[in-house]
Design a protein around this motif. Sequence first.
Motif, PDB file in Angstrom:
ATOM      1  N   SER A   1       0.829  -1.207   0.000  1.00 58.31           N
ATOM      2  CA  SER A   1       0.000   0.000   0.000  1.00 58.31           C
ATOM      3  C   SER A   1       0.866   1.260   0.000  1.00 58.31           C
ATOM      4  N   THR A   2       1.967   1.229   0.755  1.00 66.44           N
ATOM      5  CA  THR A   2       2.875   2.384   0.797  1.00 66.44           C
ATOM      6  C   THR A   2       3.508   2.628  -0.568  1.00 66.44           C
ATOM      7  N   LEU A   3       3.946   1.537  -1.217  1.00 68.16           N
ATOM      8  CA  LEU A   3       4.531   1.669  -2.554  1.00 68.16           C
ATOM      9  C   LEU A   3       3.510   2.207  -3.545  1.00 68.16           C
ATOM     10  N   ALA A   4       2.268   1.715  -3.437  1.00 66.41           N
ATOM     11  CA  ALA A   4       1.218   2.185  -4.344  1.00 66.41           C
ATOM     12  C   ALA A   4       0.914   3.663  -4.111  1.00 66.41           C
ATOM     13  N   SER A   5       0.956   4.109  -2.832  1.00 69.83           N
ATOM     14  CA  SER A   5       0.689   5.523  -2.541  1.00 69.83           C
ATOM     15  C   SER A   5       1.777   6.420  -3.106  1.00 69.83           C
TER      16      SER A   5
END
Length: 597
Positions: free
Chosen positions: A47-51
């Motif tokens: 999720s952090t990478l996607a954000s």
Amino acid sequence: MNRRLAPIVVPVCLFGLGSVLLATWSFATSSHSASMLRGVAALLAASTLASRYPVPIEGPNSGGVSLSFVFAASAIVLFGWAAGVIVAFAAPVLIQLTEHRPLIRIGYNGSVFAAAAAVGGALVSFIHGDGTDALISKVGISASTQYGINLILISLVVAATSRRPFFELIRSSLRWTIIVFALMASAALMLVVLWERSPLLSAALVGPLLAIALYQRSTYRALRAMKLALTDPLTGLGNHRHFHDRLERELIEAERNEHSFSLCLVDVDDFKRINDLFGHPAGDRVLSRLATTLRQNGEAFRLGGDEFALLLPEYDESEAVQTAGAIVERISQLGLEHIGSVTVSAGVATFPRQAPDRGELIRLADSALYWAKENGKNRVHVYRPDVVELAELRKLATGPDRAARFRAAASLAKAVDLRDTYTGSHSARVADLAARVAARLGLDQEQIELARLAGSLHDLGKLAIPEEILRKPGPLTGPERLVLERHPQIGFRMLDSLGIEPVADWILHHHERWDGRGYPDRLPGNEIPLGARIIFVVDAYDAMTSDRVYRGRLTQADALAELERCAGTQFDPAVVAALAEELGLEAEDQFAVAVAS
């Protein structure tokens, strides 16, 4: 914080941050298997990478959406509401903190994500069973709840900030985002199904998601490059080019919808002194802090140097002044390390009430800003011709550009005429005729041009006279006449510091009578400055030959006869004779042209 935003931001932040605290406590006090902890950590990392690399979306108010939605929705279904809230909240907040976004914006965005996940998790808890139907229902409820709450709460803030209709924003956002979110909901369902079969199988989604991420990353970079061409690199605000494009579109929109639109220009007071005393890095910090403050009030731009612009769609004059005043006050209360307090000045102008087009709106707001800086700084001024055009004259008075000075005088004279009962451009007519009479009397070119300027500005003091007196259709009472007779002294005080003597003195005495019974100083005969005597005669002539609300005009012959009757008592006989000679010559020229044609 903008007062309009407080009723939205405060409760959302309280609910969202409360959900995060409750979710963290619930997750921390419950026992979890090692595989579950690894799963939550994996979804949080993904999720952090996607954000970090959002999916760019076209359309208004859409910087992009994040694939983190896939992992937050999946976390709710796989590991419960608490894990879903943590994944939904932590990833975007962490990324926004590294991007140095305003804390209030980070807090609100994170609270929206957390609140949406908490509500979605609560609804999912009512679905029991592990069958296909139950699984689809859980993912559908989790995804649609998060999407709907995000859509509503973000649109509320945008509507309150930009003054755009809430439901119009909802429709616009649905149009541009619904397909993207439907695809991400499908991806979340695939992720849950594969994870439940075997967490290792979920790696099968890495390829498709990576392909999407790489493609969107290259697209994002291309869009970012386009944005940078319209962005100031220091502050992140729109640049000068972007400002003009957006202003033109907003004015078209305001005209189509018959709404007001206000422009606010903001300038840092004594910015050169800040750079000289503390260095340019300190000056850059001041500009960055100002940009952050302006972002909270609307769409802001850096026009260059220390000058900024704020677009205020659907703001009337009073609302724009209130917003600008809040900005000025907030900046003055900032305590900048090693610099201390910094102040700004602001100028406001409103379309269409004051300016009919983009160029005029910018000019009037800039004039209002100049007046604010010239009259104490750390303040807001709204465009008013009675002081702003005078400020423009003051700025031009010591310069060599005589034509610019006369243009400013003509603009100020026009503002005077709009308040008075004359038809047409009374001040312009008096200016032209005063210059012609001065030439007829043999004055030199400089005195002729000063007579023209004094003629333009002779009624300047009427800007301070109540309009009900200026436009009264019947005779004035004694007290009303005393108020009106103060206008030469008011005009003198307004012009005295301009450095264009003897114009101010002529205007002070342009109602003195030849017999010494005029006002304000009851000067007789040749004690009255010649320029004042000229203006008195031509002003009276134009008044008699103009339509007024309380009487019709006189003919040229009747007006001249009245001037000649009063010559030697009210008017200077030599000036009356010069005017008669000038008008007689003009009449002969007009007759000759008529015969020839």
